[in-house]
Write a protein that holds these residues in place. Structure first.
Motif, PDB file in Angstrom:
ATOM      1  N   ILE A   1      -2.306  29.253 -46.985  1.00 42.10           N
ATOM      2  CA  ILE A   1      -3.600  28.679 -47.374  1.00 42.10           C
ATOM      3  C   ILE A   1      -3.432  27.779 -48.594  1.00 42.10           C
ATOM      4  O   ILE A   1      -3.926  26.645 -48.617  1.00 42.10           O
ATOM      5  CB  ILE A   1      -4.639  29.800 -47.628  1.00 42.10           C
ATOM      6  CG1 ILE A   1      -5.041  30.450 -46.296  1.00 42.10           C
ATOM      7  CG2 ILE A   1      -5.865  29.250 -48.363  1.00 42.10           C
ATOM      8  CD1 ILE A   1      -5.854  31.738 -46.435  1.00 42.10           C
ATOM      9  N   GLU A   2      -2.719  28.250 -49.602  1.00 42.17           N
ATOM     10  CA  GLU A   2      -2.483  27.417 -50.784  1.00 42.17           C
ATOM     11  C   GLU A   2      -1.660  26.185 -50.432  1.00 42.17           C
ATOM     12  O   GLU A   2      -1.888  25.109 -50.986  1.00 42.17           O
ATOM     13  CB  GLU A   2      -1.807  28.216 -51.895  1.00 42.17           C
ATOM     14  CG  GLU A   2      -2.752  29.139 -52.619  1.00 42.17           C
ATOM     15  CD  GLU A   2      -3.937  28.416 -53.255  1.00 42.17           C
ATOM     16  OE1 GLU A   2      -3.734  27.459 -54.032  1.00 42.17           O
ATOM     17  OE2 GLU A   2      -5.081  28.821 -52.966  1.00 42.17           O
ATOM     18  N   ALA A   3      -0.714  26.334 -49.507  1.00 40.66           N
ATOM     19  CA  ALA A   3       0.104  25.190 -49.100  1.00 40.66           C
ATOM     20  C   ALA A   3      -0.764  24.076 -48.518  1.00 40.66           C
ATOM     21  O   ALA A   3      -0.585  22.907 -48.862  1.00 40.66           O
ATOM     22  CB  ALA A   3       1.170  25.622 -48.092  1.00 40.66           C
ATOM     23  N   VAL A   4      -1.708  24.425 -47.658  1.00 36.62           N
ATOM     24  CA  VAL A   4      -2.540  23.368 -47.059  1.00 36.62           C
ATOM     25  C   VAL A   4      -3.608  22.874 -48.031  1.00 36.62           C
ATOM     26  O   VAL A   4      -4.053  21.731 -47.929  1.00 36.62           O
ATOM     27  CB  VAL A   4      -3.162  23.782 -45.705  1.00 36.62           C
ATOM     28  CG1 VAL A   4      -2.087  24.070 -44.681  1.00 36.62           C
ATOM     29  CG2 VAL A   4      -4.110  24.941 -45.829  1.00 36.62           C
ATOM     30  N   LYS A   5      -4.003  23.698 -48.991  1.00 36.37           N
ATOM     31  CA  LYS A   5      -4.958  23.238 -49.998  1.00 36.37           C
ATOM     32  C   LYS A   5      -4.307  22.261 -50.978  1.00 36.37           C
ATOM     33  O   LYS A   5      -4.933  21.299 -51.408  1.00 36.37           O
ATOM     34  CB  LYS A   5      -5.530  24.429 -50.777  1.00 36.37           C
ATOM     35  CG  LYS A   5      -6.580  25.210 -50.013  1.00 36.37           C
ATOM     36  CD  LYS A   5      -7.016  26.464 -50.721  1.00 36.37           C
ATOM     37  CE  LYS A   5      -7.521  26.248 -52.122  1.00 36.37           C
ATOM     38  NZ  LYS A   5      -7.943  27.524 -52.761  1.00 36.37           N
ATOM     39  N   LYS A   6      -3.051  22.509 -51.325  1.00 37.25           N
ATOM     40  CA  LYS A   6      -2.381  21.733 -52.367  1.00 37.25           C
ATOM     41  C   LYS A   6      -1.539  20.572 -51.842  1.00 37.25           C
ATOM     42  O   LYS A   6      -1.157  19.705 -52.608  1.00 37.25           O
ATOM     43  CB  LYS A   6      -1.477  22.641 -53.209  1.00 37.25           C
ATOM     44  CG  LYS A   6      -2.174  23.827 -53.819  1.00 37.25           C
ATOM     45  CD  LYS A   6      -3.071  23.426 -54.950  1.00 37.25           C
ATOM     46  CE  LYS A   6      -3.563  24.655 -55.681  1.00 37.25           C
ATOM     47  NZ  LYS A   6      -4.953  24.666 -55.997  1.00 37.25           N
ATOM     48  N   THR A   7      -1.212  20.592 -50.555  1.00 36.50           N
ATOM     49  CA  THR A   7      -0.366  19.531 -49.992  1.00 36.50           C
ATOM     50  C   THR A   7      -0.980  19.046 -48.687  1.00 36.50           C
ATOM     51  O   THR A   7      -1.880  19.668 -48.141  1.00 36.50           O
ATOM     52  CB  THR A   7       1.070  20.041 -49.711  1.00 36.50           C
ATOM     53  OG1 THR A   7       1.030  20.972 -48.633  1.00 36.50           O
ATOM     54  CG2 THR A   7       1.677  20.710 -50.939  1.00 36.50           C
ATOM     55  N   ARG A   8      -0.479  17.952 -48.190  1.00 42.54           N
ATOM     56  CA  ARG A   8      -0.968  17.413 -46.926  1.00 42.54           C
ATOM     57  C   ARG A   8       0.099  17.587 -45.842  1.00 42.54           C
ATOM     58  O   ARG A   8       0.456  16.631 -45.164  1.00 42.54           O
ATOM     59  CB  ARG A   8      -1.323  15.929 -47.074  1.00 42.54           C
ATOM     60  CG  ARG A   8      -2.440  15.646 -48.051  1.00 42.54           C
ATOM     61  CD  ARG A   8      -3.766  16.252 -47.702  1.00 42.54           C
ATOM     62  NE  ARG A   8      -4.183  15.932 -46.353  1.00 42.54           N
ATOM     63  CZ  ARG A   8      -5.249  16.464 -45.759  1.00 42.54           C
ATOM     64  NH1 ARG A   8      -5.993  17.325 -46.401  1.00 42.54           N
ATOM     65  NH2 ARG A   8      -5.565  16.138 -44.534  1.00 42.54           N
ATOM     66  N   VAL A   9       0.620  18.807 -45.693  1.00 42.10           N
ATOM     67  CA  VAL A   9       1.624  19.045 -44.657  1.00 42.10           C
ATOM     68  C   VAL A   9       1.066  18.676 -43.287  1.00 42.10           C
ATOM     69  O   VAL A   9      -0.132  18.811 -43.041  1.00 42.10           O
ATOM     70  CB  VAL A   9       2.128  20.514 -44.649  1.00 42.10           C
ATOM     71  CG1 VAL A   9       2.928  20.819 -45.897  1.00 42.10           C
ATOM     72  CG2 VAL A   9       1.009  21.502 -44.453  1.00 42.10           C
ATOM     73  N   LYS A  10       1.952  18.213 -42.430  1.00 43.84           N
ATOM     74  CA  LYS A  10       1.549  17.819 -41.077  1.00 43.84           C
ATOM     75  C   LYS A  10       1.046  19.024 -40.290  1.00 43.84           C
ATOM     76  O   LYS A  10       0.083  18.929 -39.535  1.00 43.84           O
ATOM     77  CB  LYS A  10       2.750  17.168 -40.368  1.00 43.84           C
ATOM     78  CG  LYS A  10       2.454  16.741 -38.946  1.00 43.84           C
ATOM     79  CD  LYS A  10       3.516  15.828 -38.376  1.00 43.84           C
ATOM     80  CE  LYS A  10       4.840  16.500 -38.214  1.00 43.84           C
ATOM     81  NZ  LYS A  10       5.841  15.660 -37.560  1.00 43.84           N
ATOM     82  N   LYS A  11       1.693  20.166 -40.497  1.00 42.66           N
ATOM     83  CA  LYS A  11       1.347  21.374 -39.756  1.00 42.66           C
ATOM     84  C   LYS A  11       1.708  22.578 -40.616  1.00 42.66           C
ATOM     85  O   LYS A  11       2.720  22.567 -41.313  1.00 42.66           O
ATOM     86  CB  LYS A  11       2.134  21.401 -38.438  1.00 42.66           C
ATOM     87  CG  LYS A  11       1.875  22.597 -37.549  1.00 42.66           C
ATOM     88  CD  LYS A  11       2.710  22.461 -36.266  1.00 42.66           C
ATOM     89  CE  LYS A  11       2.621  23.678 -35.399  1.00 42.66           C
ATOM     90  NZ  LYS A  11       3.516  23.574 -34.233  1.00 42.66           N
ATOM     91  N   ALA A  12       0.866  23.629 -40.561  1.00 41.59           N
ATOM     92  CA  ALA A  12       1.147  24.883 -41.263  1.00 41.59           C
ATOM     93  C   ALA A  12       0.959  26.019 -40.269  1.00 41.59           C
ATOM     94  O   ALA A  12      -0.022  26.040 -39.518  1.00 41.59           O
ATOM     95  CB  ALA A  12       0.218  25.049 -42.449  1.00 41.59           C
TER      96      ALA A  12
END
Length: 164
Positions: A46-57
């Motif tokens: 959740i923090e990864a997608v909130k803080k970065t614009r990764v293509k997929k999580a």
């Protein structure tokens, strides 16, 4: 992963104050596909997608109750549409598209996962483990926190760390 009805890894959430450092070590970018193996309540993904614009999580978890909690928290944070929730054993989950992986597992489980990581991850994929190293792989960086009981972060790079 389970042994009969018993999980091989107990659920112990990652300390929230470590998550920013985990994400920094992974250097997540827009073209990354990020997997959290044994994601528990989903706090890292959740923090990864909130803080970065990764293509997929991708949040991989065998326990349905934890995955339900992860999905609920992601919905509350407004990021559920950016996370794939996989109710499966991470040993049975394909990792071929992963470019970044987080694992808070046991050393014995990391050892068992090593052949899968070596086989399925592409060169340059980054892996961060918390507290438990991947036996036989050489981390490119190790960080140790000075406080708290979860202390050591190991950064591995496929194609570098797995070469003896």
């Amino acid at each position: 992963m389970t042994l009969g009805s018993n999980p091989l890894v107990p659920y112990v959430p990652t300390r929230p104050e470590l998550i920013p450092r985990i994400l920094e070590l992974l250097e997540l970018r827009e073209d990354d596909v990020f997997y959290d193996l044994g994601c528990g309540d989903g706090r890292v993904v959740i923090e990864a997608v909130k803080k970065t614009r990764v293509k997929k999580a991708v949040c991989v978890e065998t326990r349905e109750d934890l995955l339900k909690e992860a999905r609920m928290k992601a919905e509350e944070e407004g990021v559920a549409d950016r996370i794939e929730f996989v109710n499966n054993d991470f040993f049975k989950t394909p990792l071929k598209d992963a470019t970044a992986v987080y694992m808070y597992l046991l050393t014995s489980v990391n050892e068992s996962l090593k052949p899968k990581l070596a086989r399925e991850l592409r060169e340059g994929a980054r892996i961060v483990t918390l507290d438990f190293p991947i036996p036989g792989w050489k981390p490119v960086k190790v960080e140790t926190a000075t406080t708290g009981w979860q202390r050591s972060l190991y950064l591995y790079v496929k194609g570098v760390s797995d070469r003896g």
